[in-house]
Design an enzyme around this catalytic site. Structure first.
Site, PDB file in Angstrom:
ATOM      1  N   ARG A  36      -7.517  22.847  -2.807  1.00  0.00           N
ATOM      2  CA  ARG A  36      -7.805  23.330  -1.442  1.00  0.00           C
ATOM      3  C   ARG A  36      -8.238  24.800  -1.474  1.00  0.00           C
ATOM      4  O   ARG A  36      -9.090  25.231  -0.719  1.00  0.00           O
ATOM      5  CB  ARG A  36      -6.594  23.138  -0.523  1.00  0.00           C
ATOM      6  CG  ARG A  36      -6.720  23.846   0.820  1.00  0.00           C
ATOM      7  CD  ARG A  36      -5.857  23.252   1.931  1.00  0.00           C
ATOM      8  NE  ARG A  36      -4.499  22.974   1.551  1.00  0.00           N
ATOM      9  CZ  ARG A  36      -3.545  23.912   1.328  1.00  0.00           C
ATOM     10  NH1 ARG A  36      -3.826  25.185   1.479  1.00  0.00           N
ATOM     11  NH2 ARG A  36      -2.342  23.554   0.966  1.00  0.00           N
ATOM     12  N   TYR A  91     -26.829  24.350  19.835  1.00  0.00           N
ATOM     13  CA  TYR A  91     -26.556  22.997  19.357  1.00  0.00           C
ATOM     14  C   TYR A  91     -25.424  22.391  20.200  1.00  0.00           C
ATOM     15  O   TYR A  91     -24.385  23.026  20.370  1.00  0.00           O
ATOM     16  CB  TYR A  91     -26.154  23.056  17.877  1.00  0.00           C
ATOM     17  CG  TYR A  91     -25.657  21.747  17.317  1.00  0.00           C
ATOM     18  CD1 TYR A  91     -26.520  20.666  17.164  1.00  0.00           C
ATOM     19  CD2 TYR A  91     -24.330  21.591  16.953  1.00  0.00           C
ATOM     20  CE1 TYR A  91     -26.056  19.464  16.668  1.00  0.00           C
ATOM     21  CE2 TYR A  91     -23.862  20.382  16.447  1.00  0.00           C
ATOM     22  CZ  TYR A  91     -24.730  19.325  16.314  1.00  0.00           C
ATOM     23  OH  TYR A  91     -24.267  18.134  15.816  1.00  0.00           O
ATOM     24  N   ASP A 133     -26.788  30.662  13.107  1.00  0.00           N
ATOM     25  CA  ASP A 133     -26.785  29.289  12.588  1.00  0.00           C
ATOM     26  C   ASP A 133     -28.193  29.050  12.035  1.00  0.00           C
ATOM     27  O   ASP A 133     -29.152  28.885  12.788  1.00  0.00           O
ATOM     28  CB  ASP A 133     -26.442  28.313  13.724  1.00  0.00           C
ATOM     29  CG  ASP A 133     -26.401  26.857  13.247  1.00  0.00           C
ATOM     30  OD1 ASP A 133     -27.046  26.548  12.224  1.00  0.00           O
ATOM     31  OD2 ASP A 133     -25.749  26.033  13.915  1.00  0.00           O
ATOM     32  N   LYS A 135     -27.898  18.907   6.739  1.00  0.00           N
ATOM     33  CA  LYS A 135     -29.306  18.765   7.110  1.00  0.00           C
ATOM     34  C   LYS A 135     -30.200  19.075   5.902  1.00  0.00           C
ATOM     35  O   LYS A 135     -30.177  18.345   4.943  1.00  0.00           O
ATOM     36  CB  LYS A 135     -29.611  19.630   8.326  1.00  0.00           C
ATOM     37  CG  LYS A 135     -28.562  19.506   9.452  1.00  0.00           C
ATOM     38  CD  LYS A 135     -28.562  18.135  10.124  1.00  0.00           C
ATOM     39  CE  LYS A 135     -27.392  17.903  11.080  1.00  0.00           C
ATOM     40  NZ  LYS A 135     -27.178  18.919  12.099  1.00  0.00           N
TER      41      LYS A 135
HETATM   42  C1  LIG Z   1     -26.089  19.340  12.753  1.00  0.00           C
HETATM   43  C2  LIG Z   1     -25.930  20.732  13.212  1.00  0.00           C
HETATM   44  C3  LIG Z   1     -24.661  21.320  13.270  1.00  0.00           C
HETATM   45  C4  LIG Z   1     -23.384  20.547  12.981  1.00  0.00           C
HETATM   46  O1  LIG Z   1     -23.286  20.105  11.670  1.00  0.00           O
HETATM   47  P1  LIG Z   1     -22.362  18.840  11.279  1.00  0.00           P
HETATM   48  O2  LIG Z   1     -22.427  18.800   9.786  1.00  0.00           O
HETATM   49  O3  LIG Z   1     -22.931  17.634  11.954  1.00  0.00           O
HETATM   50  O4  LIG Z   1     -20.991  19.121  11.788  1.00  0.00           O
HETATM   51  C5  LIG Z   1     -24.584  22.641  13.670  1.00  0.00           C
HETATM   52  N1  LIG Z   1     -25.685  23.349  13.990  1.00  0.00           N
HETATM   53  C6  LIG Z   1     -26.916  22.815  13.944  1.00  0.00           C
HETATM   54  C7  LIG Z   1     -28.095  23.650  14.318  1.00  0.00           C
HETATM   55  C8  LIG Z   1     -27.090  21.492  13.557  1.00  0.00           C
HETATM   56  O5  LIG Z   1     -28.323  20.966  13.529  1.00  0.00           O
END
Ligand SMILES: *Cc1c(COP(=O)(O)O)cnc(C)c1O
Length: 372
Positions: A47, A99, A171, A196
């Site tokens: 962890r 988001y 982000d 992503k």
């Molecule tokens: C998908 C996404 C998230 C969240 O990510 P997860 O892995 O689904 O929790 C946060 N910010 C953006 C811009 C995203 O496209």
């Protein structure tokens, strides 16, 4: 070193124990202590740290130009940790088209927990200035934004935030460090959903926070990561790191394909408007040209008509897949408003495209027949 070289090599050396060129996956949750009580390999319990996560974190830090990175089990866990590192009473500004998962996290978890917050159009710096309060601690920014692909000037926002004593968290999921490096533009932290583009193959969930390891705020993020344990498994770390190796070349292909598709849609009589920062007509085009190396793989467009017409177009595609998410090799189409639910501000006639790695002519032909 250049980013292509970092993507291949940062955090990835041949395994000193076996010579394996591809890193082994270390499933052990616990690591042996030396007779003197020390931990000769730097790991104690999984962890807290483990070899696969350490490798991924080294790669994320190198790509974003930070001194430290903390990997998480999802992008949302990464975002949650940033908010947990604040204190009740702190004020947060987030974009009005943040988001939707992050908006829900703020509204449903962190407002009851004690954060104050406002949604503001981050592309309008006068509005951001007006929304600042003495207790504003953090500005959250997403550029390009979701789903309208609005572009925020990160450097200008950072100047404004720092003058008010607030941190800027970007982000960078949609742009990736290949297209834009927020820390170099003045942001304090970068957040990723590695789910992503970084993972890149629609087969692993993950997240990351990158920043200055020695800063007080990052130390709090690290502490929440290792004590809370919302961490990715060794295999998930391995998959994301494997994806990162080809990230620079995938981003170029996503972007090249998306520009071709956006130009096609832009001239189509059944399309009302196309949102893509690579089009000269886009409101954020000039800032995007300055702060991004390429406009990226995400496009939204509004069909002439209503929600039913948009759903009908999505129903006709053959090459695109109707699914949420983004950043994989396969192109996706999504009616965003119906995914986001009744509180959505997304136009009902909007379709969002994640442009994949197929040939762009096949994608264009598919959209042409679907729009007919
Ligand atoms: C998908 C996404 C998230 C969240 O990510 P997860 O892995 O689904 O929790 C946060 N910010 C953006 C811009 C995203 O496209």
């Amino acid at each position: 070193m250049r980013i292509e070289t970092l993507a291949v090599h940062a955090g990835q050396e041949p395994d000193p124990a076996t010579g394996a060129v591809t890193p082994p996956i270390h499933l052990s949750t616990t690591f042996e202590r030396a007779p003197d009580g020390s931990y000769p390999h730097g790991h104690m319990y999984s962890r807290t740290s483990n070899p696969n996560r350490a490798a991924l974190e080294a790669s994320l830090a190198a790509l974003e130009g930070g001194t430290g990175a903390a990997a998480f089990a999802s992008g949302s866990a990464a975002a949650m940790t940033v908010f947990q590192a604040l204190a009740p009473g702190d004020h947060v500004l987030a974009p009005d088209d943040v988001y939707h998962g992050t908006a829900r996290l703020l509204r449903e978890t962190f407002v009851p927990w004690g954060l104050a917050m406002d949604f503001v159009d981050m592309t309008d710096l006068a509005r951001v200035q007006a929304a600042l309060r003495p207790e504003t601690r953090l500005l959250w920014v997403e550029t390009p934004s979701n789903p309208l692909l609005k572009i925020t000037d990160i450097a200008a926002l950072a100047t404004l935030a720092h003058a008010a004593g607030a941190l800027v968290v970007c982000d960078n999921t949609w742009a990736t460090p290949i297209l834009q490096r927020p820390l170099a533009l003045g942001a304090d932290l970068v957040v990723h959903a590695t789910t992503k583009y970084l993972g890149g193959h629609s087969d692993v969930l993950g997240g990351g926070v990158v920043g200055d390891e020695a800063s007080e705020f990052f130390r709090r993020v690290r502490s929440i990561q290792t004590t809370g344990g919302a961490v990715p498994s060794p295999f998930e770390c391995w998959l994301v790191l494997r994806g990162i190796r080809t990230l620079p070349y995938r981003m170029r292909a996503h972007s090249e394909n998306a520009l071709a598709v956006a130009r096609f849609l832009n001239g189509h009589p059944a399309v009302e408007v196309v949102h893509y920062p690579g089009l000269e007509t886009h409101a954020g085009y000039a800032v995007a040209q300055r702060q991004m190396t390429l406009p990226g793989g995400m496009i939204s467009f509004q069909v002439r008509g209503d929600s039913t017409r948009a759903m009908a177009v999505a129903a006709q595609v053959r090459v695109f897949t109707r699914a949420t998410s983004l950043g994989g090799p396969e192109s996706l189409i999504e009616h965003r408003a119906s995914v986001e639910g009744p509180e959505t501000r997304t136009p009902q006639n909007l379709l969002r495209l994640s442009i994949g790695l197929e040939h762009h002519d096949d994608l264009i032909e598919d959209l042409a027949q679907a729009l007919q």
